[in-house]
Design a protein around this motif. Structure first.
Motif, mmCIF file in Angstrom:
data_model
loop_
_atom_site.group_PDB
_atom_site.id
_atom_site.type_symbol
_atom_site.label_atom_id
_atom_site.label_comp_id
_atom_site.label_asym_id
_atom_site.label_seq_id
_atom_site.Cartn_x
_atom_site.Cartn_y
_atom_site.Cartn_z
ATOM 1 N N LEU A 484 47.892 50.104 41.092
ATOM 2 C CA LEU A 484 46.650 50.555 41.715
ATOM 3 C C LEU A 484 45.473 50.458 40.758
ATOM 4 O O LEU A 484 44.339 50.202 41.181
ATOM 5 C CB LEU A 484 46.817 52.006 42.192
ATOM 6 N N ALA A 485 45.734 50.675 39.459
ATOM 7 C CA ALA A 485 44.654 50.691 38.477
ATOM 8 C C ALA A 485 44.211 49.293 38.063
ATOM 9 O O ALA A 485 43.211 49.152 37.356
ATOM 10 C CB ALA A 485 45.093 51.483 37.242
ATOM 11 N N LEU A 486 44.942 48.253 38.482
ATOM 12 C CA LEU A 486 44.561 46.888 38.117
ATOM 13 C C LEU A 486 43.333 46.441 38.898
ATOM 14 O O LEU A 486 43.269 46.633 40.111
ATOM 15 C CB LEU A 486 45.700 45.915 38.424
ATOM 16 N N PRO A 487 42.370 45.800 38.239
ATOM 17 C CA PRO A 487 41.271 45.184 39.005
ATOM 18 C C PRO A 487 41.812 44.029 39.841
ATOM 19 O O PRO A 487 42.843 43.429 39.509
ATOM 20 C CB PRO A 487 40.312 44.698 37.914
ATOM 21 N N GLN A 488 41.133 43.715 40.910
ATOM 22 C CA GLN A 488 41.614 42.707 41.852
ATOM 23 C C GLN A 488 41.867 41.367 41.177
ATOM 24 O O GLN A 488 42.808 40.647 41.525
ATOM 25 C CB GLN A 488 40.599 42.533 42.988
ATOM 26 N N ALA A 489 41.048 41.019 40.201
ATOM 27 C CA ALA A 489 41.187 39.720 39.539
ATOM 28 C C ALA A 489 42.507 39.574 38.798
ATOM 29 O O ALA A 489 42.932 38.456 38.500
ATOM 30 C CB ALA A 489 40.026 39.508 38.559
ATOM 31 N N LEU A 490 43.166 40.685 38.480
ATOM 32 C CA LEU A 490 44.409 40.628 37.718
ATOM 33 C C LEU A 490 45.639 40.831 38.583
ATOM 34 O O LEU A 490 46.760 40.814 38.071
ATOM 35 C CB LEU A 490 44.391 41.685 36.602
ATOM 36 N N HIS A 491 45.470 41.016 39.886
ATOM 37 C CA HIS A 491 46.626 41.200 40.747
ATOM 38 C C HIS A 491 47.406 39.893 40.843
ATOM 39 O O HIS A 491 46.826 38.822 41.033
ATOM 40 C CB HIS A 491 46.193 41.663 42.145
ATOM 41 N N SER A 492 48.711 39.968 40.715
ATOM 42 C CA SER A 492 49.556 38.778 40.784
ATOM 43 C C SER A 492 50.163 38.652 42.173
ATOM 44 O O SER A 492 50.096 39.570 42.988
ATOM 45 C CB SER A 492 50.668 38.855 39.734
ATOM 46 N N ASP A 493 50.789 37.494 42.433
ATOM 47 C CA ASP A 493 51.325 37.232 43.763
ATOM 48 C C ASP A 493 52.771 37.696 43.940
ATOM 49 O O ASP A 493 53.349 37.562 45.012
ATOM 50 C CB ASP A 493 51.232 35.744 44.095
ATOM 51 N N HIS A 494 53.400 38.187 42.893
ATOM 52 C CA HIS A 494 54.760 38.747 42.954
ATOM 53 C C HIS A 494 55.819 37.687 43.271
ATOM 54 O O HIS A 494 56.952 38.037 43.599
ATOM 55 C CB HIS A 494 54.868 39.859 44.013
#
Length: 733
Positions: A484-494
């Motif tokens: 949840l604390a990750l900025p959107q730019a760092l979200h991965s696709d899993h």
């Protein structure tokens, strides 16, 4: 002037086991209410494990407060559950005043209560207060931390102001100038610019003591008292304190106000505020702002300003390196070197940035200079990457801050952000050494106490997901809340994690699809090596920064998958010998498991069972229970196969599935061309050469050529043998 700061007594209760907070996160997830783990831990502590009150408070927090990118209000908001808990509480006026003092003071000595109440300790013990405060050895704490919230919020401003004035007098009589100053500032109904400088000094002391929460609260209070000339210094102090605590939204807001004001005036932006804003915005957005670093350098500044600027420039360079922004990294590193020269710091400011950049590009790092904490972390990382993870863990345990070198007056050496970096590296070292259990347990504990999503561009978030999969086979509320604390730019696709999950559950075709999709997207990965899935998917060896032992294990798994079928005996022995040199129990377990599976597909059931049993023991030792369970399932099936090997089928086995040979397809794909794989699957389904030619729109002669190649690759002589091998592979892969 309404800022308060939690009594040290209110924060004395903590839970050694993370399990209660983990259960709280599961409880919140069931209600679609995710909050960062370290935020949940504080709510758990300050609301005395009251789930109803925690849900009420969490629901009312802002998005930034839930993510941990903004500081929580202190005290926490008064909720209906807390109000109901104390609705029947009746206190005498002096008792109420004493409890308000306990709620707002930054001390836990009972002599403070005596001074404010005007009563003896014996009298206090005999009063109603003693049932609400734990009084031991000259110190106090609230028996129920929720009472502090209720007492504070039910008192009006005049009542709290009078208590602060009483605490000021008490501390002055005790000779405690710092605490007297704090309560003087809170008892002043109007701003007093004379308090600003002393408060900033108090904030610096709190930062040096590692108390980011208090440093931020005091710096904000200083800004509330500052006149126009002192407001910039107070805001910068508050912004830097927020940055240390990981409250990057607060830091960007406060430092941005300084830069915006300079812009409105048409003046040059304050160097420290501008550099701090770059760091804050990088952490909160996930990307590095493109700015002219040279234009922000100090002009006609003292050594203190150059030192602050240089330290921030080095941080900006490191954050840029983590995000693969090489140009920005080099620009900010050059600024850190310039600050070194201005301060005659001998590389102490630029050292961490230089070392981190060298590590990422794979250069040899012979010397690491800089502040003790970052130097210690980078030394440990360098040891781990050289193959000596034990030495790296020893360095972190010894903690070279104790020698007093590189004291950071801004307080970053003892800040939550640096502790998050330290925990991430320590967990990575445990994983590289093969101890999945230790890595997981450390990450869970660290997630409950530090902003673990910030370091290394969110590496700890992915690391948490991977070790959870290795241990339990599924994701927990901890990793979901941490993300949840990750900025959107760092979200991965899993994709890699989804592939591992499918692989552990035996869905090899699905696992291969996930990994292939990940490879098609350019195989995005962190620069520091994290476990992937070499057992299926494309036969590639991505370039990662990792210990030699891990690289050797990955290369070996790929070699096993690409081994020549018609020369398996020779390749097998070489792979088995190489596997014995892998020191990580987890990595060797994966090698042994793949050897076992491959031996089975080659018809050597005895060797397959031996390797799978070895893998089972290695996974159990490393704490990778999900991998061990996957091996157990294969051993169970192999036990049934060994008992029936004399009656192996010689015709296609009917299987009710959309793709009955999916597992075989995934195992054979790396060693066959696309057309060979199509022909092999159609042969295994029982199709004749003419039927295969018709379905693939090729000639019968071409089909015969492909079948001949398949016979050679798999060392079989008839279509029946190829069919048996395909179904055996499908059943026991």
């Amino acid at each position: 002037m309404a800022t308060t700061y939690a009594s040290s007594g209110a924060a004395t209760r903590s839970h050694r086991s993370p399990e209660p907070v983990v259960q709280l996160l599961e409880h919140l997830r069931e209600r679609d209410l995710l909050i960062a783990p370290h935020v949940a831990a504080r709510l758990f502590r300050e609301l005395d494990e009251d789930k109803q009150a925690i849900v009420e408070v969490a629901s009312g927090l802002s998005a930034g407060e839930r993510r941990g990118t903004r500081a929580l209000p202190d005290p926490l908001p008064l909720t209906a559950a807390v109000t109901a808990r104390f609705s029947d509480l009746v206190l005498a006026p002096w008792e109420r005043r004493t409890l308000v003092a306990a709620a707002v003071c930054v001390d836990d000595r009972t002599e403070v209560l005596r001074a404010v109440s005007g009563r003896s300790m014996a009298y206090i013990i005999s009063s109603e207060i003693s049932s609400h405060l734990l009084l031991v050895a000259g110190h106090f704490a609230f028996n129920d931390p929720r009472l502090r919230i209720w007492v504070h919020e039910s008192a009006d401003l005049a009542e709290r102001t009078a208590v602060h004035a009483a605490l000021r007098r008490a501390y002055e009589e005790m000779g405690d100038e710092g605490r007297a100053l704090w309560h003087r500032s809170l008892s002043t109904m109007q701003g007093d610019s004379a308090l600003m400088r002393p408060l900033l000094e108090l904030s610096r002391h709190a930062a040096a003591d590692g108390d980011a929460t208090r440093a931020f609260a005091v710096a904000k209070e200083a800004a509330g008292h500052a006149d126009r000339d002192g407001l910039v210094a107070a805001r910068i102090a508050a912004g830097m304190a927020a940055l240390r605590g990981g409250w990057v939204d607060d830091a960007a807001e406060v430092l941005g106000a300084v830069v915006d004001e300079d812009s409105r005036r048409g003046s040059r932006p304050d160097s420290v505020a501008a550099a701090g804003l770059v760091v804050a915005n990088t952490l909160r957005s996930g990307t590095v702002p493109a700015v002219d670093a040279a234009r922000l350098r100090p002009i006609d500044a003292g050594i203190g300003t150059w030192r602050d600027w240089g330290r921030l420039a080095a941080m900006a360079a490191m954050l840029s390196t983590e995000r693969d922004a090489g140009d920005e990294s080099r620009k900010w590193a050059a600024m850190a070197h310039e600050a070194d020269a201005a301060c005659t710091a001998g590389g102490a400011l630029s050292g961490p940035a230089d070392a981190w950049a060298a590590i990422v590009v794979g250069d040899e790092v012979t010397e690491i200079r800089g502040d003790a904490p970052l130097r210690c972390i980078l030394l440990a990382l360098r040891s781990g990457l050289s193959g000596d993870t034990a030495r790296g863990l020893q360095l972190l345990a010894a903690d070279d801050r104790i020698d007093g070198r590189g004291t950071d007056t801004r307080g970053f050496d003892r800040s939550p952000v640096v502790e998050a970096y330290r925990a991430t590296v320590e967990a990575l070292l445990h994983l590289w050494s093969g101890d999945v259990r230790a890595a997981h347990e450390l990450l869970v504990r660290a997630a409950l106490s530090a902003p673990l999503a910030l370091p290394f561009a969110g590496l700890a978030v992915v690391l948490m997901r991977l070790v959870e999969l290795a241990r339990t086979g599924c994701r927990s509320a901890v990793s979901e809340a941490l993300e949840l604390a990750l900025p959107q730019a760092l979200h991965s696709d899993h994709l890699v994690e989804d592939g591992i999950s499918a692989y552990l559950e035996g869905r090899l075709d699905e696992a291969a699809t996930h990994v292939r999709l990940w490879a098609d997207r350019g195989a995005p990965a962190f620069c520091l090596g994290l476990p992937g899935l070499d057992e299926v998917g494309p036969v590639t060896l991505p370039s990662l920064i990792e210990p030699p032992d891990i690289t050797a294990a990955r290369r070996l798994r790929i070699q096993i998958r690409a081994a020549r079928v018609n020369a398996w005996g020779q390749d097998y022995q070489a792979a088995a010998d190489a596997g014995r040199t892998i020191r990580s129990s987890f990595e060797r377990g994966r090698v042994e498991a793949l050897l076992g599976t491959t031996c089975v597909t080659r018809g050597d059931l005895g060797a397959g069972v031996r390797h799978l049993r070895a893998a089972r023991s290695l996974f159990a030792a490393s704490g990778a229970e999900a991998w061990r369970s996957a091996v157990d399932a294969r051993l169970v099936r192999l036990g049934e196969l060994v008992a029936e090997r004399s009656s192996l089928p010689t015709a296609p086995i009917p299987v009710c599935s959309a793709d009955p040979l999916a597992a075989c397809r995934a195992v054979w794909e790396p060693v066959l061309t696309d057309r060979e794989l199509q022909v092999a699957m159609l042969v295994a389904e029982g199709n004749s050469n003419r039927e295969i030619a018709s379905r693939l729109h090729i000639s019968v002669r071409t089909v015969e050529v492909h079948i001949g190649r398949l016979f050679g690759k798999f060392d079989v002589h008839t279509r029946a043998e190829l069919t048996v091998l395909a179904h055996r592979t499908n059943q026991y892969a």
